[in-house]
Write a protein that holds these residues in place. Sequence first.
Motif: not given
Ligand code: B12
Length: 135
Positions: A6-8, A15-18, A21-23, A56-59, A84-86, A88-90, A104-110, A113-115
């Motif tokens: 279950l992913l929630v 941030h819905w892309r993450g 992508a994980v799903a 359960v996977g927590l985003s 498992i979690a991921g 915007t984790l510091r 916990g898997f923050p932004p940029g995780s592979s 690795d998650i799988v």
């Molecule tokens: C595009 C983007 C956005 C888009 C969202 C796009 C979308 N629909 O997802 C928008 C413009 C909306 C956005 C907004 C904000 N963003 Co933004 N965003 C990004 C950016 C540039 C890319 C994110 C992305 O799509 N990555 C690709 C996807 C596939 O990866 P992901 O989301 O990171 O998910 C990965 C992991 O988190 C993990 N994961 C995620 N969910 C789950 C769930 C499970 C179960 C598991 C296991 C893993 C997992 O696996 C994924 C693959 O690695 C990143 C910077 C970066 N280079 O990462 C910043 C970033 C994520 N954002 C950040 C921030 C701070 C914000 C804002 C708060 C900015 C602001 N001050 O307004 C706002 C949030 C506003 C709000 N109300 O939500 C920070 C988060 C800091 C942190 N603590 O990690 C980042 C890292 C930028 C930075 N360097 O500071 N953002």
Amino acid sequence: MTPRILLVKTALDGHWRGITAVAIALRDAGFEVLLGGMARCDEIVQMAVQEDVDLVGLSIGGHIAVAERIIASLRESLPDVAIIAGGTLRPSDVQHLAVIGVPGFPPGSSLRDIVACARDLVRTPNVSKLSGDSN
Ligand code: B12
């Protein structure tokens, strides 16, 4: 048997892309993926119970205290379910999750690795809980 996850999202952030992508990665790896969307603590526990999931996977959208509450409630109701979690984790959040036994898997995780971690947790759900290992 096909593992069910279950992913929630635990907070209303943009941030819905993450989680999407994980799903897809988990589905492609053979998991049955249930997407619960953005949900409250009680809703997440209810979904996990009703759907009889293995994992359960927590985003987590930044609010680690909310996630902690959810983890505690899940463990109370479903002691055998792995978590498992991921999201915007510091770095400090990732460390904190590791201490309470949740990888916990923050932004940029592979996705690979998650799988791999999800597969390990399904095979040995209690290992991370007992040891506090991250991944
Ligand atoms: C595009 C983007 C956005 C888009 C969202 C796009 C979308 N629909 O997802 C928008 C413009 C909306 C956005 C907004 C904000 N963003 Co933004 N965003 C990004 C950016 C540039 C890319 C994110 C992305 O799509 N990555 C690709 C996807 C596939 O990866 P992901 O989301 O990171 O998910 C990965 C992991 O988190 C993990 N994961 C995620 N969910 C789950 C769930 C499970 C179960 C598991 C296991 C893993 C997992 O696996 C994924 C693959 O690695 C990143 C910077 C970066 N280079 O990462 C910043 C970033 C994520 N954002 C950040 C921030 C701070 C914000 C804002 C708060 C900015 C602001 N001050 O307004 C706002 C949030 C506003 C709000 N109300 O939500 C920070 C988060 C800091 C942190 N603590 O990690 C980042 C890292 C930028 C930075 N360097 O500071 N953002």
